[in-house]
Design a protein around this motif. Sequence first.
Motif, mmCIF file in Angstrom:
data_model
loop_
_atom_site.group_PDB
_atom_site.id
_atom_site.type_symbol
_atom_site.label_atom_id
_atom_site.label_comp_id
_atom_site.label_asym_id
_atom_site.label_seq_id
_atom_site.Cartn_x
_atom_site.Cartn_y
_atom_site.Cartn_z
ATOM 1 N N ALA A 386 0.824 -1.211 0.000
ATOM 2 C CA ALA A 386 0.000 0.000 0.000
ATOM 3 C C ALA A 386 0.857 1.259 0.000
ATOM 4 O O ALA A 386 0.421 2.319 -0.459
ATOM 5 C CB ALA A 386 -0.939 0.000 1.201
ATOM 6 N N ILE A 434 -0.934 1.600 -7.539
ATOM 7 C CA ILE A 434 -0.198 1.321 -6.303
ATOM 8 C C ILE A 434 1.273 1.708 -6.429
ATOM 9 O O ILE A 434 1.858 2.270 -5.495
ATOM 10 C CB ILE A 434 -0.318 -0.175 -5.938
ATOM 11 C CG1 ILE A 434 -1.788 -0.558 -5.703
ATOM 12 C CG2 ILE A 434 0.514 -0.506 -4.708
ATOM 13 C CD1 ILE A 434 -2.013 -2.047 -5.539
ATOM 14 N N ILE A 483 -6.278 8.009 -4.759
ATOM 15 C CA ILE A 483 -6.316 6.622 -4.277
ATOM 16 C C ILE A 483 -6.181 6.618 -2.764
ATOM 17 O O ILE A 483 -5.245 7.196 -2.208
ATOM 18 C CB ILE A 483 -5.191 5.783 -4.925
ATOM 19 C CG1 ILE A 483 -5.359 5.765 -6.457
ATOM 20 C CG2 ILE A 483 -5.225 4.358 -4.399
ATOM 21 C CD1 ILE A 483 -4.340 6.551 -7.194
ATOM 22 N N GLN A 485 -5.585 4.202 0.315
ATOM 23 C CA GLN A 485 -5.187 2.889 0.811
ATOM 24 C C GLN A 485 -5.471 2.859 2.306
ATOM 25 O O GLN A 485 -4.951 3.687 3.057
ATOM 26 C CB GLN A 485 -3.699 2.639 0.553
ATOM 27 C CG GLN A 485 -3.263 2.800 -0.885
ATOM 28 C CD GLN A 485 -3.753 1.689 -1.801
ATOM 29 O OE1 GLN A 485 -4.473 0.786 -1.374
ATOM 30 N NE2 GLN A 485 -3.370 1.751 -3.061
ATOM 31 N N THR A 526 -14.078 0.444 -5.033
ATOM 32 C CA THR A 526 -13.194 -0.138 -4.028
ATOM 33 C C THR A 526 -12.892 -1.586 -4.379
ATOM 34 O O THR A 526 -13.667 -2.255 -5.081
ATOM 35 C CB THR A 526 -13.816 -0.043 -2.618
ATOM 36 O OG1 THR A 526 -12.860 -0.499 -1.640
ATOM 37 C CG2 THR A 526 -15.071 -0.891 -2.507
ATOM 38 N N SER A 528 -10.292 -5.083 -2.663
ATOM 39 C CA SER A 528 -9.453 -5.531 -1.550
ATOM 40 C C SER A 528 -8.882 -6.912 -1.845
ATOM 41 O O SER A 528 -9.595 -7.795 -2.338
ATOM 42 C CB SER A 528 -10.274 -5.601 -0.258
ATOM 43 O OG SER A 528 -9.514 -6.221 0.781
ATOM 44 N N TRP A 562 -6.721 -4.814 4.357
ATOM 45 C CA TRP A 562 -6.310 -3.770 3.413
ATOM 46 C C TRP A 562 -7.388 -3.594 2.352
ATOM 47 O O TRP A 562 -7.778 -4.567 1.704
ATOM 48 C CB TRP A 562 -4.973 -4.144 2.776
ATOM 49 C CG TRP A 562 -4.517 -3.243 1.654
ATOM 50 C CD1 TRP A 562 -4.846 -1.944 1.449
ATOM 51 C CD2 TRP A 562 -3.638 -3.607 0.582
ATOM 52 N NE1 TRP A 562 -4.228 -1.461 0.317
ATOM 53 C CE2 TRP A 562 -3.473 -2.461 -0.226
ATOM 54 C CE3 TRP A 562 -2.957 -4.775 0.232
ATOM 55 C CZ2 TRP A 562 -2.665 -2.467 -1.379
ATOM 56 C CZ3 TRP A 562 -2.153 -4.773 -0.900
ATOM 57 C CH2 TRP A 562 -2.007 -3.630 -1.682
ATOM 58 N N MET A 564 -8.596 -0.732 -0.863
ATOM 59 C CA MET A 564 -8.249 0.424 -1.677
ATOM 60 C C MET A 564 -9.536 1.067 -2.182
ATOM 61 O O MET A 564 -10.435 0.371 -2.659
ATOM 62 C CB MET A 564 -7.378 -0.010 -2.855
ATOM 63 C CG MET A 564 -7.010 1.115 -3.816
ATOM 64 S SD MET A 564 -5.889 0.556 -5.142
ATOM 65 C CE MET A 564 -7.016 -0.492 -6.087
#
Length: 573
Positions: A386, A434, A483, A485, A526, A528, A562, A564
């Motif tokens: 991340a 990323i 973005i 994270q 989103t 993940s 986690w 995003m």
Amino acid sequence: MDNGVLTHIDIYPDQAQYKTGQSGSIIIEVETREKAVLQLVVGFYKLEQQVAEGRLSISTEPGLRQKVSVPLFTEATEWAGYGVKAAVLCNEAVVSTAYTSYDIADHWGRAPRYGFLSDFRSEESGDTRDVDSMNKFHLNVIQFYDWMYRHDDLVPKEDEFIDPMGRTMSYKVVREKVAAVHDKGMAAMAYGAVYASLKDFLQARPEWGLYNRQGDPFQLIDLFYIMDITPDSPWTDHIVEQFRQAVQAGFDGIHMDQYGFPKKAVRRIGGKEEQVDLAECYPALINRTHAAVKEIKAEAGVIFNNVGNYPINKTASADQEALYIEVWPPVVRLRELKGLIDHARSLDPHKPVILSAYLPSFYPEAGHDKEWAENGALLTMASIFASGGYHLLLGEDHGMLTMPYYPDYAVMRPEFAIEVRRYYDFIVRFGVLIHDAQLEDVSYTYTAGVNTEITFVGNVPFAPNGDINSVWTIIKRKPGYQILQLINLAGLEDDYWEHGKKQRPEAQNGVVCTLLIEQPIECIYTASPDDQAQKVIVLDYEVVPHGQGVAARFTLPSLRIWSMVVVKFSLQE
């Protein structure tokens, strides 16, 4: 999976990475309990958008594992990642789905997902399960650790030899592994210590070594002796030629290792003693090695090991494909991993950052609970990824590094390997969101405290500090995107990255995010790596008043470890 129909399904690309303009295939493995006719619907996705679809039918026999190939979706690009979803239908009903990713790049240095090999015994001959395993994790550049005859004489002269650590090795197996790695679209990097010789080598050439102020040679475990890497040293000529010969023998570059010491030393040349500051010597050595290997192979490259981050301020500008840092204390907390990555990116944002962060909690002899170690590993991987870094951790056949001597790796449980594959699928599919060099970190100016551009309402604080009992907010932007994270640290006993964790973070549900609309928004979505379905979820949002204008308010799906959140802006104002 409906176990009434399928007993096995797997999906993966036939290579770890594809060159621009190259064709390839997605491999789908299926096995059924009984004879069946299955339909496969294979969707290809670029970020949130579907870009292609393929369909085929197969007939299965009970207990027979079948492999089918589906051609890749490809396009002309310097670097892009893609997601793949395969739905398996029987009698028009979906009985299973499987997911993978792949990327296309003009060079492995665009996205160096670093892995390792360290087993080169003759018993390994003909066995490519390790390379097949690494391919499923999309590891596209592989360090061949301790492959050589000696540290001062790299390329073995015979097929069977004993290495300096007493291991019986096969150079034939090394060559086989290089060929297998190449077959999977991976680059093979030869390990080479920049200043390590064996004792007898130094004794025959005392002027080639480095000494402390008392006149004793610098050495490690009385086995490896530290040599003089100043530009005019005979050792420098010698080791660069050794590196050149390794690439001549088939490798794609050199992993240039050092030990982090000495930082200053004394050389003896022409009967005189001179002080050497090694940090000043490394850039010239890296540049010389880079030029030497590229003379042999145009696509060859080098990766230099900044041990404990030393001396990255000097080496970052040198000719190399990535900024590689072997992490040691006092860098012990998750947020400090991000600090290493941020600092390295500030020195050269166009070089990817790789952290070699070993996980001793998996060491076989340590006797730790596997799930304890696994809980901690996912948080460490999430923190590195991340933050925009890559992680040298995986290799061999489901191996994970536990310490700097790679043969002491651990093997992942099959259940955990499935989770780790999702994390690597995720960073491949969403790599440009990323790891892109254009990304600017605005974490400390957009969330928490007096910053109201992005606010969260939930059961724990949301802040960019990476404290336990909070959600760690890492906010980045690049043209067209913002973005978010989010790493969940709620309910953890500590934030040490080397440690395992008694439990996974406490899931956060019903979190409301309010985001200032600075540009027209096309969509918010989103995803993940914790989501078994690997879905991209487009989020509904409402426009609400904000002290600085108007904001988009939306509710996040469950945050496990986690997630995003991607805010995609409209191309037109």
